[in-house]
Design an enzyme around this catalytic site. Structure first.
Site, PDB file in Angstrom:
ATOM      1  N   HIS A 215      -9.168  -3.909  -2.140  1.00 13.86           N
ATOM      2  CA  HIS A 215      -8.131  -3.198  -1.458  1.00 13.86           C
ATOM      3  C   HIS A 215      -8.716  -1.826  -1.430  1.00 13.86           C
ATOM      4  O   HIS A 215      -8.560  -1.001  -0.515  1.00 13.86           O
ATOM      5  CB  HIS A 215      -6.773  -3.336  -1.837  1.00 13.86           C
ATOM      6  CG  HIS A 215      -5.508  -2.529  -1.116  1.00 13.86           C
ATOM      7  ND1 HIS A 215      -4.531  -3.252  -0.606  1.00 13.86           N
ATOM      8  CD2 HIS A 215      -5.276  -1.202  -1.046  1.00 13.86           C
ATOM      9  CE1 HIS A 215      -3.775  -2.234  -0.078  1.00 13.86           C
ATOM     10  NE2 HIS A 215      -4.130  -0.969  -0.243  1.00 13.86           N
ATOM     11  N   GLU A 216      -8.813  -0.995  -2.532  1.00 18.53           N
ATOM     12  CA  GLU A 216      -9.227   0.118  -2.573  1.00 18.53           C
ATOM     13  C   GLU A 216     -10.488   0.580  -2.138  1.00 18.53           C
ATOM     14  O   GLU A 216     -10.710   1.670  -1.450  1.00 18.53           O
ATOM     15  CB  GLU A 216      -9.205   0.733  -4.268  1.00 18.53           C
ATOM     16  CG  GLU A 216      -7.912   0.494  -4.920  1.00 18.53           C
ATOM     17  CD  GLU A 216      -6.702   1.249  -3.994  1.00 18.53           C
ATOM     18  OE1 GLU A 216      -6.824   2.200  -3.124  1.00 18.53           O
ATOM     19  OE2 GLU A 216      -5.544   0.564  -4.018  1.00 18.53           O
TER      20      GLU A 216
ATOM     21  N   HIS B 164     -10.152   1.154   1.544  1.00 16.49           N
ATOM     22  CA  HIS B 164     -10.022   2.530   1.829  1.00 16.49           C
ATOM     23  C   HIS B 164     -10.845   3.287   2.149  1.00 16.49           C
ATOM     24  O   HIS B 164     -10.969   4.156   3.249  1.00 16.49           O
ATOM     25  CB  HIS B 164      -8.819   2.984   0.810  1.00 16.49           C
ATOM     26  CG  HIS B 164      -7.340   2.497   1.138  1.00 16.49           C
ATOM     27  ND1 HIS B 164      -6.626   2.634   2.000  1.00 16.49           N
ATOM     28  CD2 HIS B 164      -6.604   1.941  -0.111  1.00 16.49           C
ATOM     29  CE1 HIS B 164      -5.363   2.325   1.911  1.00 16.49           C
ATOM     30  NE2 HIS B 164      -5.310   1.924   0.651  1.00 16.49           N
TER      31      HIS B 164
ATOM     32  N   CYS C 151       0.964  -1.389   0.036  1.00 12.87           N
ATOM     33  CA  CYS C 151      -0.063   0.050   0.048  1.00 12.87           C
ATOM     34  C   CYS C 151       0.852   1.185  -0.219  1.00 12.87           C
ATOM     35  O   CYS C 151       1.897   1.302   0.807  1.00 12.87           O
ATOM     36  CB  CYS C 151      -0.939   0.099   1.128  1.00 12.87           C
ATOM     37  SG  CYS C 151      -1.999   1.266   1.314  1.00 12.87           S
TER      38      CYS C 151
END
Ligand code: CO
Length: 186
Positions: free
Chosen positions: A150-151, A154, A107
């Site tokens: 993953h995004e 966030h 990341c």
């Protein structure tokens, strides 16, 4: 890299707000800048010149913009470029089977190496809007599906290592069909 927030910053732990549509020119420019960053970070000359860490995904809150949007830029298994900006994305369905990257995930907001397996759905169907404000629904699998999850994490203030087993970072969830991304499907 100075514009990218690092772990410990409370913005990375905040839930991002939906983006107002139609997309403002400012939001569109933000997405363009984010995409340019990813491209530069993967360009050997540019990344050396500006000391960039290579990235395949970037969410707006990583640059301090608490809005639900992110960009992704990478190659698929056939070498084709996968380039998308997502605005107000939602995962509308996913596989039951899961995959993980054996080398763990990285990341741009995390400067230390982190070991452990991050379980992700093998495929996801995403519905949202692109940088032109047009509604888009697309399906992704494998590495691209991992980038998306993953995004999307966030945008909800979740870091990838939150999903690593605390007691044993290499322990996989039980009762789930899960394999390394690089292992052939059984
Ligand atoms: Co990240």
């Amino acid at each position: 890299m100075d514009d990218i927030l690092r772990e410990g910053d409370p913005v990375l732990r905040s839930v991002a707000e939906p983006v107002k549509l139609p997309l403002s020119s400012e939001d569109r420019e933000t997405l363009e800048c984010m995409m340019q960053f990813l491209k530069n970070s993967q360009d050997p000359e540019m990344s050396a010149k500006y000391k960039l860490r290579s990235g395949v995904g970037l969410s707006a809150n990583q640059i301090g913009v608490l809005k639900r949007m992110f960009v992704m830029f990478s190659n698929d298994e056939k070498g084709r470029i996968v380039e998308h900006a997502w605005v107000n994305p939602k995962i509308i369905s996913h596989s039951l089977s899961m995959v993980y990257l054996p080398e763990s995930e990285g990341c741009l907001s995390v400067d230390r190496p982190v070991q452990g397996f991050v379980p992700r759905y093998e495929s996801v169907k995403v519905k949202g809007y692109n940088q032109d404000g047009k509604e888009v629904t697309m399906k992704f699998k494998g590495y691209q599906a991992i980038i998306i999850q993953h995004e999307m994490d966030h945008l909800d203030g979740v870091m990838f290592y939150d999903r690593i087993n605390e007691e044993n970072p290499f322990k996989l969830p039980q009762g789930v069909d899960i394999r390394s991304l690089y292992d052939q499907k059984k």
